[in-house]
Motif scaffolding. Structure first.
Motif, PDB file in Angstrom:
ATOM      1  N   ASP A  65      42.588  40.421  45.440  1.00  0.00           N
ATOM      2  CA  ASP A  65      43.521  41.112  44.539  1.00  0.00           C
ATOM      3  C   ASP A  65      44.954  40.656  44.783  1.00  0.00           C
ATOM      4  O   ASP A  65      45.791  40.696  43.876  1.00  0.00           O
ATOM      5  CB  ASP A  65      43.431  42.626  44.741  1.00  0.00           C
ATOM      6  CG  ASP A  65      42.309  43.258  43.932  1.00  0.00           C
ATOM      7  OD1 ASP A  65      42.155  42.891  42.761  1.00  0.00           O
ATOM      8  OD2 ASP A  65      41.582  44.101  44.481  1.00  0.00           O
ATOM      9  N   HIS A 225      40.794  41.408  38.395  1.00  0.00           N
ATOM     10  CA  HIS A 225      39.938  42.024  39.398  1.00  0.00           C
ATOM     11  C   HIS A 225      39.712  41.007  40.508  1.00  0.00           C
ATOM     12  O   HIS A 225      39.129  39.941  40.262  1.00  0.00           O
ATOM     13  CB  HIS A 225      38.573  42.407  38.817  1.00  0.00           C
ATOM     14  CG  HIS A 225      38.615  43.445  37.738  1.00  0.00           C
ATOM     15  ND1 HIS A 225      37.473  43.896  37.111  1.00  0.00           N
ATOM     16  CD2 HIS A 225      39.649  44.119  37.179  1.00  0.00           C
ATOM     17  CE1 HIS A 225      37.804  44.802  36.219  1.00  0.00           C
ATOM     18  NE2 HIS A 225      39.132  44.950  36.237  1.00  0.00           N
ATOM     19  N   ASP A 233      37.752  49.515  39.500  1.00  0.00           N
ATOM     20  CA  ASP A 233      38.096  48.587  38.427  1.00  0.00           C
ATOM     21  C   ASP A 233      36.964  48.565  37.399  1.00  0.00           C
ATOM     22  O   ASP A 233      35.783  48.561  37.761  1.00  0.00           O
ATOM     23  CB  ASP A 233      38.316  47.174  38.972  1.00  0.00           C
ATOM     24  CG  ASP A 233      39.672  47.020  39.650  1.00  0.00           C
ATOM     25  OD1 ASP A 233      40.547  47.877  39.407  1.00  0.00           O
ATOM     26  OD2 ASP A 233      39.846  46.066  40.426  1.00  0.00           O
TER      27      ASP A 233
END
Length: 458
Positions: A65, A225, A233
């Protein structure tokens, strides 16, 4: 560092919806719609099958991320080819008037294979509204070769179970063959683009094995993501926000969880082998999600050992803490993988599982691995465990203090560390009789709870 990894990941997931909504406002009110990705990173022509794959650098530590391009960044243009040598150019694709979803993959990545059905579902639901591509990159878990995400060989038990055992391809043609094998074995409903032999996409985007980018028509990342669709997510929700179809994903955080072991908390393996100790998280609420902080509270490992936390994703040994989100009423397997060395030794890790919303809800569990059965004798306590007769010919009586046991099973190991049989300890009984007549003569190790004794069958 201002906050810990679990809190940072939680804040990231909580703030993502707000950021997506803000980006959506810009999209619908201030976005011109022209495709303007950055300068191209290649490839500029179809690679030859004999073209060698360039050196693959390590990308350990996880946290995909936080690596590479982020929401609101403009991504670079690229051209890649599919297995039939047909090309796809990002700028041209965006000029079609549709957003683009890129999801990285490799056949040897169990996480990708598990989430492939979700990719196909997105194609079924949004195939007329966005362009979805899989981007095939380096092998995540090859056999023999080291994993670029771990720095050592990590083939994974799932790959052994599914017989997906491949080395890292040395040529572009070898990578194409991996894609061909994958397409012959898996149901893939979206085009697969193949990264170039020098890994242009993988290196430039700094992606993981299953990272996803939802890209607006102007080449700007709308959603990212680090691990595709890793809860909370939700790419379906992100696409709906981008398309103006709503913004609610039903994510809640007031649930509760329980943790149970699914095998023994201690494993005995040969030196150099990997030990897998497992449990299960369960969200006990049917209406609320729960966010669980998972951390190595204390670890005592030999210097040349490693251990990885695995939930829906196996993380690098460098990550000592992660978060796991469970939707209402769902469960998730937990696995702690111990990577041992060729020198006989032992090590243990105390894991802590905490409810983020209700911090007083904490579960601790110790996991231990031994690679030399003889060293395990030191963990026995004579006052709590006695075995007679020893040596034994037919029957063996095990006498113990039930209060000293952490579980209610007796296990018999051979010298190779294989479990020969198990027997439940009778409730409220101070002794259990074992029948050894079916075992070959030799040395064995009997384990009751965390107490171990060496025995001889003759």
């Amino acid at each position: 560092m201002v906050c810990s990894t679990p809190i940072r990941n939680f804040m990231s997931s909580m703030g993502k919806i707000v950021l997506l909504l803000l980006v959506h406002l810009v999209t619908v009110h201030g976005f011109s719609g022209s495709a303007q990705p950055g300068p191209s990173i290649g490839v500029y022509s179809l690679p030859g099958d004999a073209d060698l794959v360039c050196t693959i650098p390590l990308r350990t530590g996880g946290n995909f991320d936080l690596l590479g391009y982020q929401i609101s960044d403009t991504v670079p243009d690229f051209t890649m080819f599919d297995i039939n040598s047909d090309s796809v150019n990002l700028k041209t694709a965006l000029q079609s008037g549709l957003p683009v979803l890129l999801i990285t993959c490799s056949y040897t990545c169990p996480v990708y294979r598990e989430h492939l059905v979700e990719v196909n579902d997105l194609q079924s639901e949004f195939g007329n509204d966005i362009l979805i591509y899989l981007v095939y990159t380096v092998e995540a878990h090859p056999i023999v070769d080291i994993s670029p995400y771990f720095g050592y060989v990590k083939t994974t038990q799932e790959n052994y179970d599914d017989n997906i055992l491949y080395e890292q391809p040395e040529t572009y043609g070898g990578r194409k063959q991996m894609v061909s094998d994958m397409l012959s074995q898996l149901q893939v409903n979206v085009p697969v683009l193949i990264d170039g032999p020098c890994n242009n996409f993988w290196i430039n985007y700094e992606c993981g094995a299953n990272t996803a980018y939802l890209i607006r028509m102007d080449g700007v990342i709308f959603s990212k993501h680090g691990w595709f669709n890793q809860a909370p997510d939700n790419m379906k929700n992100d696409i709906n926000i981008l398309l103006g179809n709503g913004n609610g994903d039903g994510t809640t955080y007031n649930g509760h969880f329980e943790f149970t072991l699914t095998n023994d908390s201690m494993a005995i393996v040969n030196p150099g082998e990997t030990a897998y100790l497992t449990g299960t998280f369960k969200n006990t609420s049917n209406s609320q999600g729960v966010l669980i902080e998972i951390s190595k509270a204390q670890q005592t490992l030999p210097a040349d050992w490693n251990a990885s936390i695995c939930t829906d994703v196996c993380y690098s040994p460098d990550q000592d803490s992660i978060t796991l989100y469970l939707y209402p009423g769902t469960s998730q397997t937990f696995k702690l993988d111990f990577y041992t060395s060729m020198i006989a030794d032992s090590g243990d890790i105390l894991m802590r599982f905490r409810n983020y919303t209700f911090p007083d809800e904490v579960v601790t569990q110790n996991f231990k691995v031994v690679t030399n059965l003889n060293t395990a004798i030191g963990f026995s306590v004579n006052s709590s465990l006695s075995i007679f007769p020893n040596p034994s010919t037919h029957y063996l009586t095990v006498k113990m203090n039930p209060e000293a046991l952490t579980d209610q099973m007796i296990l018999l190991y051979n010298e190779a560390g294989e479990v020969m049989f198990s027997q439940k300890i009778e409730t409220n009984s101070e002794k259990t009789v074992l029948d050894l007549r079916g075992q070959k003569n030799g040395i064995y190790f009997l384990k009751a709870g965390n107490l171990i004794q060496k025995i001889v069958k003759q």
